[in-house]
Design an enzyme around this catalytic site. Sequence first.
Site, PDB file in Angstrom:
ATOM      1  N   ARG A   1       2.945   8.129   9.334  1.00  0.00           N
ATOM      2  CA  ARG A   1       2.672   9.544   9.063  1.00  0.00           C
ATOM      3  C   ARG A   1       1.502  10.074   9.888  1.00  0.00           C
ATOM      4  O   ARG A   1       1.530  11.217  10.338  1.00  0.00           O
ATOM      5  CB  ARG A   1       2.344   9.743   7.574  1.00  0.00           C
ATOM      6  CG  ARG A   1       3.561   9.855   6.683  1.00  0.00           C
ATOM      7  CD  ARG A   1       3.163  10.016   5.222  1.00  0.00           C
ATOM      8  NE  ARG A   1       4.316   9.856   4.355  1.00  0.00           N
ATOM      9  CZ  ARG A   1       4.991  10.861   3.797  1.00  0.00           C
ATOM     10  NH1 ARG A   1       4.604  12.108   3.971  1.00  0.00           N
ATOM     11  NH2 ARG A   1       6.029  10.627   3.030  1.00  0.00           N
TER      12      ARG A   1
ATOM     13  N   HIS B   1      13.590   4.979  12.360  1.00  0.00           N
ATOM     14  CA  HIS B   1      13.300   5.172  10.929  1.00  0.00           C
ATOM     15  C   HIS B   1      13.995   6.451  10.441  1.00  0.00           C
ATOM     16  O   HIS B   1      14.140   7.407  11.204  1.00  0.00           O
ATOM     17  CB  HIS B   1      11.776   5.285  10.788  1.00  0.00           C
ATOM     18  CG  HIS B   1      11.248   5.189   9.397  1.00  0.00           C
ATOM     19  ND1 HIS B   1      11.367   6.209   8.491  1.00  0.00           N
ATOM     20  CD2 HIS B   1      10.589   4.197   8.751  1.00  0.00           C
ATOM     21  CE1 HIS B   1      10.793   5.850   7.345  1.00  0.00           C
ATOM     22  NE2 HIS B   1      10.317   4.618   7.484  1.00  0.00           N
TER      23      HIS B   1
ATOM     24  N   GLU C   1      -0.384  -9.069  -1.085  1.00  0.00           N
ATOM     25  CA  GLU C   1      -0.914  -8.513   0.173  1.00  0.00           C
ATOM     26  C   GLU C   1      -2.140  -7.629  -0.106  1.00  0.00           C
ATOM     27  O   GLU C   1      -2.236  -6.478   0.310  1.00  0.00           O
ATOM     28  CB  GLU C   1       0.143  -7.721   0.949  1.00  0.00           C
ATOM     29  CG  GLU C   1      -0.189  -7.512   2.421  1.00  0.00           C
ATOM     30  CD  GLU C   1       0.863  -6.674   3.156  1.00  0.00           C
ATOM     31  OE1 GLU C   1       0.851  -5.445   3.010  1.00  0.00           O
ATOM     32  OE2 GLU C   1       1.672  -7.260   3.873  1.00  0.00           O
TER      33      GLU C   1
ATOM     34  N   ASP D   1       0.788  -1.226   0.000  1.00  0.00           N
ATOM     35  CA  ASP D   1       0.000   0.000   0.000  1.00  0.00           C
ATOM     36  C   ASP D   1       0.822   1.279   0.000  1.00  0.00           C
ATOM     37  O   ASP D   1       0.356   2.338   0.417  1.00  0.00           O
ATOM     38  CB  ASP D   1      -0.894   0.004   1.242  1.00  0.00           C
ATOM     39  CG  ASP D   1      -0.089  -0.307   2.499  1.00  0.00           C
ATOM     40  OD1 ASP D   1       1.133  -0.086   2.479  1.00  0.00           O
ATOM     41  OD2 ASP D   1      -0.682  -0.757   3.499  1.00  0.00           O
TER      42      ASP D   1
ATOM     43  N   HIS E   1       6.904   4.863  12.894  1.00  0.00           N
ATOM     44  CA  HIS E   1       7.142   5.727  11.731  1.00  0.00           C
ATOM     45  C   HIS E   1       5.904   6.274  11.059  1.00  0.00           C
ATOM     46  O   HIS E   1       5.993   7.018  10.087  1.00  0.00           O
ATOM     47  CB  HIS E   1       7.967   4.970  10.681  1.00  0.00           C
ATOM     48  CG  HIS E   1       7.180   3.892   9.975  1.00  0.00           C
ATOM     49  ND1 HIS E   1       6.387   4.146   8.891  1.00  0.00           N
ATOM     50  CD2 HIS E   1       7.042   2.576  10.215  1.00  0.00           C
ATOM     51  CE1 HIS E   1       5.812   3.029   8.486  1.00  0.00           C
ATOM     52  NE2 HIS E   1       6.200   2.059   9.284  1.00  0.00           N
TER      53      HIS E   1
ATOM     54  N   GLU F   1      -2.164   4.947   3.387  1.00  0.00           N
ATOM     55  CA  GLU F   1      -2.103   3.576   2.882  1.00  0.00           C
ATOM     56  C   GLU F   1      -3.482   2.974   2.616  1.00  0.00           C
ATOM     57  O   GLU F   1      -3.652   2.185   1.680  1.00  0.00           O
ATOM     58  CB  GLU F   1      -1.321   2.692   3.860  1.00  0.00           C
ATOM     59  CG  GLU F   1       0.180   2.979   3.909  1.00  0.00           C
ATOM     60  CD  GLU F   1       0.547   4.185   4.770  1.00  0.00           C
ATOM     61  OE1 GLU F   1      -0.354   4.772   5.424  1.00  0.00           O
ATOM     62  OE2 GLU F   1       1.736   4.539   4.799  1.00  0.00           O
TER      63      GLU F   1
HETATM   64  C1  UD1 Z   1       6.722   4.773   3.531  1.00  0.00           C
HETATM   65  C2  UD1 Z   1       5.321   4.338   3.138  1.00  0.00           C
HETATM   66  C3  UD1 Z   1       4.656   3.599   4.289  1.00  0.00           C
HETATM   67  C4  UD1 Z   1       5.530   2.471   4.811  1.00  0.00           C
HETATM   68  C5  UD1 Z   1       6.913   3.007   5.144  1.00  0.00           C
HETATM   69  C6  UD1 Z   1       7.807   1.869   5.528  1.00  0.00           C
HETATM   70  C7  UD1 Z   1       4.061   5.789   1.611  1.00  0.00           C
HETATM   71  C8  UD1 Z   1       3.180   6.945   1.463  1.00  0.00           C
HETATM   72  N1  UD1 Z   1       4.489   5.508   2.844  1.00  0.00           N
HETATM   73  O1  UD1 Z   1       6.589   5.730   4.561  1.00  0.00           O
HETATM   74  O2  UD1 Z   1       3.427   3.043   3.843  1.00  0.00           O
HETATM   75  O3  UD1 Z   1       4.935   1.937   5.962  1.00  0.00           O
HETATM   76  O4  UD1 Z   1       7.466   3.661   3.979  1.00  0.00           O
HETATM   77  O5  UD1 Z   1       8.949   2.306   6.194  1.00  0.00           O
HETATM   78  O6  UD1 Z   1       4.405   5.158   0.646  1.00  0.00           O
HETATM   79  N2  UD1 Z   1      14.105   8.433   4.327  1.00  0.00           N
HETATM   80  C9  UD1 Z   1      15.468   8.387   4.156  1.00  0.00           C
HETATM   81  N3  UD1 Z   1      16.030   7.202   3.780  1.00  0.00           N
HETATM   82  C10 UD1 Z   1      15.309   6.079   3.592  1.00  0.00           C
HETATM   83  C11 UD1 Z   1      13.922   6.132   3.784  1.00  0.00           C
HETATM   84  C12 UD1 Z   1      13.336   7.319   4.147  1.00  0.00           C
HETATM   85  O7  UD1 Z   1      16.175   9.375   4.335  1.00  0.00           O
HETATM   86  O8  UD1 Z   1      15.882   5.025   3.279  1.00  0.00           O
HETATM   87  C13 UD1 Z   1      13.493   9.732   4.726  1.00  0.00           C
HETATM   88  C14 UD1 Z   1      13.485  10.746   3.585  1.00  0.00           C
HETATM   89  O9  UD1 Z   1      13.665  12.030   4.121  1.00  0.00           O
HETATM   90  C15 UD1 Z   1      12.082  10.603   3.012  1.00  0.00           C
HETATM   91  C16 UD1 Z   1      11.283  10.356   4.278  1.00  0.00           C
HETATM   92  O10 UD1 Z   1      12.123   9.515   5.084  1.00  0.00           O
HETATM   93  O11 UD1 Z   1      11.640  11.727   2.295  1.00  0.00           O
HETATM   94  C17 UD1 Z   1       9.924   9.736   4.091  1.00  0.00           C
HETATM   95  O12 UD1 Z   1       9.978   8.587   3.276  1.00  0.00           O
HETATM   96  P1  UD1 Z   1       8.589   8.075   2.587  1.00  0.00           P
HETATM   97  O13 UD1 Z   1       8.867   6.833   1.820  1.00  0.00           O
HETATM   98  O14 UD1 Z   1       7.942   9.192   1.844  1.00  0.00           O
HETATM   99  O15 UD1 Z   1       7.651   7.797   3.800  1.00  0.00           O
HETATM  100  P2  UD1 Z   1       7.734   6.736   4.973  1.00  0.00           P
HETATM  101  O16 UD1 Z   1       7.231   7.427   6.174  1.00  0.00           O
HETATM  102  O17 UD1 Z   1       9.042   6.084   4.981  1.00  0.00           O
HETATM  103  N1  UDP Z   2      12.756  -3.739   9.660  1.00  0.00           N
HETATM  104  C1  UDP Z   2      14.131  -3.797   9.446  1.00  0.00           C
HETATM  105  N2  UDP Z   2      14.935  -2.964  10.167  1.00  0.00           N
HETATM  106  C2  UDP Z   2      14.454  -2.082  11.071  1.00  0.00           C
HETATM  107  C3  UDP Z   2      13.054  -2.012  11.274  1.00  0.00           C
HETATM  108  C4  UDP Z   2      12.231  -2.855  10.553  1.00  0.00           C
HETATM  109  O1  UDP Z   2      14.599  -4.602   8.638  1.00  0.00           O
HETATM  110  O2  UDP Z   2      15.253  -1.361  11.687  1.00  0.00           O
HETATM  111  C5  UDP Z   2      11.876  -4.610   8.851  1.00  0.00           C
HETATM  112  C6  UDP Z   2      10.939  -5.480   9.636  1.00  0.00           C
HETATM  113  O3  UDP Z   2      11.514  -6.742   9.837  1.00  0.00           O
HETATM  114  C7  UDP Z   2       9.699  -5.550   8.750  1.00  0.00           C
HETATM  115  C8  UDP Z   2       9.767  -4.295   7.932  1.00  0.00           C
HETATM  116  O4  UDP Z   2      11.074  -3.753   8.093  1.00  0.00           O
HETATM  117  O5  UDP Z   2       9.780  -6.647   7.848  1.00  0.00           O
HETATM  118  C9  UDP Z   2       8.724  -3.308   8.385  1.00  0.00           C
HETATM  119  O6  UDP Z   2       8.949  -2.104   7.750  1.00  0.00           O
HETATM  120  P1  UDP Z   2       8.316  -0.754   8.259  1.00  0.00           P
HETATM  121  O7  UDP Z   2       7.966  -0.871   9.695  1.00  0.00           O
HETATM  122  O8  UDP Z   2       9.261   0.322   7.842  1.00  0.00           O
HETATM  123  O9  UDP Z   2       7.026  -0.600   7.356  1.00  0.00           O
HETATM  124  P2  UDP Z   2       5.530  -1.167   7.463  1.00  0.00           P
HETATM  125  O10 UDP Z   2       5.607  -2.639   7.622  1.00  0.00           O
HETATM  126  O11 UDP Z   2       4.873  -0.464   8.595  1.00  0.00           O
HETATM  127  O12 UDP Z   2       4.926  -0.745   6.166  1.00  0.00           O
END
Ligand code: UD1
Ligand code: UDP
Length: 373
Positions: free
Chosen positions: A218, A248, A121, A99, A216, A135
Amino acid sequence: MTAPRKILTVFGTRPEAIKLFPLIHALERDERFVSRVCVSGQHRGMLDQVLEIASVAPDHDLDLMQPDQTLDALTARLLTGIGQVLDRDRPDVVVVQGDTATAMAGALAAYYRKIPVAHVEAGLRSGDIHHPWPEEVNRKVIGSFAALHFAPTATAAEALRCENVDPAAIHVTGNTVIDALHWITDRIADEPSLANDLVPLEQRFAGRRIIGMTSHRRENFGQGMEAIAAAVARLAARPDIAVIFPVHLNPNVRAVMNERLAGLDNVALIEPLDYPHFARLLDIAHLMLTDSGGVQEEAPALGKPVLVMRETTERPEGVEAGTAKLVGTDADCIVAETERLLDDPAAYDAMAHAHNPFGDGQATQRIVELLAL
Ligand code: UD1
Ligand code: UDP
């Protein structure tokens, strides 16, 4: 002999990569398919951690993450970028997972080209478009036109039927996250050094029960995150526990957690763990405190109770089975429910021994056979 089916798997974030690498491995091994991989780079560092351990080499990497990205600008970049890849690659089927913005935009770009979408999923629903946000809407969009819906559970399949999805297109497969967890656990058993880096923390916290934590979402930014941090600070006053919290990379999460929790003796704020080390954290944790989707599914596979810091969950199976409990984002409630598990062995045992409803580790193989039809 029929030509192999060309499958393009599109993803961009850590959880999608974890839940899709078993399928990519299986497609690569199977001569009925030509497997191609497109990563959006919606996440950069956290995605690369998974690509590396799973040895997935993308055919396309759009590298489109920007710091503190907004949903609309991200989605616009995704649609354009993935659309261009589809025009070049012309796959027979596009696979997306879950999602995220990448999943939704990848599916939409395929739909615009009349390429069938297979949704891994499928059918998770909280019933509330603001929790989780965005999501819930992303997955409803994908569900409205996907050609194949791989529902992890019977509950998810039923949710799709209630939205008038063609029952013949819905298949209950289990969740591939359990396949991924088995794979990584086997890798660590073969090569323990893959997950050794937590040893110094384990030594520092010897004699305390470990609470593993992630946060993490939003929709929790602002008040929710503040309350979560306040709850952890209160729990950390107990001498019998320690919190290990890989934070995160989202700057909105890091700002609050660093400000509130850095400097507390028995809270370790650490960088995101790669998958083997996170599996190790699940293993050493007494319980998990999280707002993550994936962690709700994985932790019960290792017998670890999950307290879910969200108002609703699209994974009610865990709550019904007793592996997870919704504790919301109110600090008093988070503290009370955590202390109950810490202080009431019967309550703890009931959660730790409940049956994990999210899969049996065979989801990938079921999906492969369905993609081959
Ligand atoms: C995204 C997904 C969320 C998922 C989550 C898993 C959307 C809208 N949200 O949220 O569904 O649960 O990923 O973790 O798709 N950033 C970094 N490095 C990284 C990753 C993130 O610097 O490797 C920072 C960046 O500033 C980026 C911000 O995190 O702009 C947000 O990342 P984004 O993918 O937009 O949202 P998440 O909150 O990670
Ligand atoms: N995970 C990881 N390292 C971390 C935190 C989570 O590898 O420091 C893995 C965890 O095992 C799970 C996935 O990341 O499989 C979950 O991702 P996240 O919580 O970012 O996203 P969500 O599942 O909420 O979309």
